[in-house]
Design an enzyme around this catalytic site. Structure first.
Site, PDB file in Angstrom:
ATOM      1  N   GLY A 248       0.884  -1.036  -0.061  1.00  0.00           N
ATOM      2  CA  GLY A 248       0.189   0.024  -0.083  1.00  0.00           C
ATOM      3  C   GLY A 248       0.802   1.326  -0.014  1.00  0.00           C
ATOM      4  O   GLY A 248       1.998   1.294  -0.473  1.00  0.00           O
ATOM      5  N   SER A 249       0.285   2.158   0.530  1.00  0.00           N
ATOM      6  CA  SER A 249       0.928   3.635   0.480  1.00  0.00           C
ATOM      7  C   SER A 249       2.149   3.697   1.678  1.00  0.00           C
ATOM      8  O   SER A 249       2.071   2.885   2.509  1.00  0.00           O
ATOM      9  CB  SER A 249       0.018   4.724   0.661  1.00  0.00           C
ATOM     10  N   GLY A 253       2.372   2.487   5.489  1.00  0.00           N
ATOM     11  CA  GLY A 253       3.734   1.703   5.971  1.00  0.00           C
ATOM     12  C   GLY A 253       4.210   2.389   7.397  1.00  0.00           C
ATOM     13  O   GLY A 253       4.648   1.701   8.078  1.00  0.00           O
ATOM     14  N   GLU A 270       5.756  -3.325   1.115  1.00  0.00           N
ATOM     15  CA  GLU A 270       5.826  -3.130  -0.400  1.00  0.00           C
ATOM     16  C   GLU A 270       4.873  -1.919  -0.401  1.00  0.00           C
ATOM     17  O   GLU A 270       3.431  -1.853  -0.738  1.00  0.00           O
ATOM     18  CB  GLU A 270       5.092  -4.009  -1.185  1.00  0.00           C
ATOM     19  N   CYS A 304       2.271   0.218  -8.799  1.00  0.00           N
ATOM     20  CA  CYS A 304       3.428   0.505  -7.742  1.00  0.00           C
ATOM     21  C   CYS A 304       4.434   0.686  -8.734  1.00  0.00           C
ATOM     22  O   CYS A 304       5.409   1.567  -8.413  1.00  0.00           O
ATOM     23  CB  CYS A 304       3.476  -0.075  -6.604  1.00  0.00           C
TER      24      CYS A 304
END
Ligand code: UN1
Length: 516
Positions: A248-249, A253, A270, A304
């Site tokens: 995700g963003s 994270g 990730e 991404c």
């Protein structure tokens, strides 16, 4: 006044129902729930799914832990057999699941199918891996001793996935975690629960075939938790979730990583990317044009790994950039289910607002914007199609340093190789990168210690569309995690170093004497 012909809106809801029925999913699993699912193709509501409560999430973790205790005793190649059967189910239902990905995410047909292919590929990889989980035997300094390492499973693997690869990212984690001997709990994006429900149904079919063949699968080996942030937080905080893989963003994270660190859990993160390409004087410009078009405009810029920054050498700028602007202006935008479409919709209104904000900021910073307007709003008033935007920027500043999940390519001119590598690395993210050159020296410098600082560095291909055989992930604000191939499996296991004395003496290491 002239009458305009009524616009035809495709009936996505009906087709969604047909697809879910063809996968054997009971209708009450995707109707009557509290969470509405929309297709970005038309914006229409296509399902209402049921959500898990935090209490149910806790129960799933406890059950997952019990399942792990049994599953870890199953020989790894036997665990691989379950994943092999999952791969067979995915092959048999590739068309239906791929179509559902297109409906729920808005991907064009070949990308929806490609996502399922990526799942099949990782299953194949994991089946092979199930016979290749090994440690080293290491020379010891002591006579009649042997030193080796053993890899053991870790426990419950939490998997939090994003909307843009709603099922492939689950499979990278789950296929590998399962052959490693872990159990899995999956929290999919709130925007894409249907493909998760469909994938879980295919997994259940594999389980049924596995048990029909006389094997046992412990209850709770794979749980799906459709829910909101509170459910994800259980996976982050529960002491029995041994590994958490979260996609995700970077903001997500930053919220998750300190909590995992505080309880010493394994984290596979990730997060955001801000992937660049460098076009050198010797680049094959035809090839570069095609690579840039796919990487920057494909998936409507919602990978991404999407290409977001392009540095073009001053000597080829006027040869390449006008051609790119032309390609941007002529690409087919629209219903991704229609043959010939290359760019489908953004996922939702928020994504569209994010794109508008970034383009306004780029203009304010001196950028020249080509494209970027909303498209097809007459036909699809509740969906968010956009013309991909190419923005000529005087320098790397403002929105160029951020990840905006939309088809925006910032193009900048450069003169000097060392300067451009510094600019390339001069953003907080470090996922993927590429260079276009026929100069071996430039290519090698880009891949060298002094070159790209990303987890993925490519030559003469764009930054997106990685194969599963390599390790996937990136550095800096991308989070440092690695998934899929190479030795990424080690992140789902713990290593024990074993020293065995098969002699009658007890020599101590480092020459220490301790005679009692
Ligand atoms: C992602 O966008 O989260 O390399 C994953 C790629 C795909 C995976 C992207 N194989 O573009």
């Amino acid at each position: 006044t002239q009458m305009t012909a009524p616009k035809i809106v495709p009936m996505i809801q009906g087709e969604t129902d047909t697809l879910l029925q063809s996968l054997g999913i009971p209708r009450d699993h995707y109707t009557g729930g509290a969470m509405a699912v929309h297709s970005p193709i038309t914006g229409e509501e296509i399902a209402k799914v049921h959500t898990a409560t935090p209490m149910e999430a806790k129960k799933a973790v406890e059950a997952g832990h019990q399942a792990f205790l049994a599953w870890r005793e199953v020989p790894a190649p036997k665990r691989g057999e379950l994943v092999r059967l999952l791969g067979e189910e995915l092959r048999a239902h590739k068309a239906a699941l791929g179509r559902l990905v297109s409906i729920e995410v808005g991907k064009i047909e070949s990308e929806g199918l490609g996502e399922v292919q990526e799942m099949i590929d990782i299953c194949d990889y994991a089946v092979g891996l199930s016979r290749q989980i090994f440690g080293l035997t290491i020379a010891t300094e002591r006579p009649n001793h042997r030193m080796m390492e053993t890899w053991h499973p870790l426990g419950v693997t939490g998997i939090i996935t994003a909307f843009n690869f709603p099922v492939a990212v689950w499979s990278w984690n789950a296929a590998v975690a399962l052959v490693c001997g872990n159990s899995c709990i999956w929290k999919p994006s709130e925007k894409t629960p249907l493909t998760a429900i469909a994938t879980t149904a295919l997994f259940e079919r594999a389980v049924a075939r596995f048990t029909e063949a006389g094997n046992t699968v412990p209850d709770g080996l794979m749980a799906l938790l459709v829910g909101d942030r509170a459910v994800g937080e259980i996976l982050v905080d529960h002491p029995k979730v041994a590994v958490l893989s979260a996609t995700g963003s970077t903001a997500m994270g930053k919220a998750v990583a300190p909590k995992l660190a505080a309880r010493f859990a394994r984290a596979i993160l990730e997060l955001g990317g801000n992937n660049a390409g460098i076009v050198c004087p010797s680049a094959d410009l035809d090839l570069t044009l095609r690579a840039v078009a796919f990487a920057a405009m494909g998936t409507a810029g919602q990978r991404c790994t999407s290409l977001r920054r392009l540095f073009v050498h001053a000597s080829v700028y006027d040869k390449l950039v006008p051609r790119l602007i032309k390609a941007y202006g002529s690409v087919n935008i629209g219903n991704p289910l229609q043959a010939g479409t290359l760019i489908g919709p953004l996922i939702d209104h928020h994504a569209y607002q994010g794109m508008e904000r970034a383009l306004n900021a780029a203009k304010a910073a001196g950028g020249t914007v080509h494209g970027g307007a909303r498209a097809d709003s007459d036909t699809f008033p509740n969906a968010y199609y956009v013309h991909p935007a190419l923005v000529e920027m005087p320098k790397q500043t403002g929105p160029v340093e951020q990840e905006t999940f939309a088809p925006i390519l910032y193009v900048m001119k450069y003169e000097n190789f060392d300067d451009v590598v510094a600019l390339h690395n001069g953003v907080p993210q470090g996922l993927s990168s590429s260079i276009f050159t026929r100069d071996l020296g430039e290519a090698e410098r880009f891949l060298s210690v002094a070159g790209s600082d990303c987890g993925i560095a490519n030559v003469n291909i764009g930054p997106s569309g990685a194969e599963i055989g390599g390790a996937f992930g990136g550095e800096k604000e991308t989070g440092g995690g690695r998934e899929a191939g190479s030795d990424s499996w080690k992140a789902y296991m713990r290593r024990a170093t074993n020293t065995i004395n098969y002699g009658k003496q007890l020599p101590l290491a480092q020459g220490v004497k301790f005679d009692v």
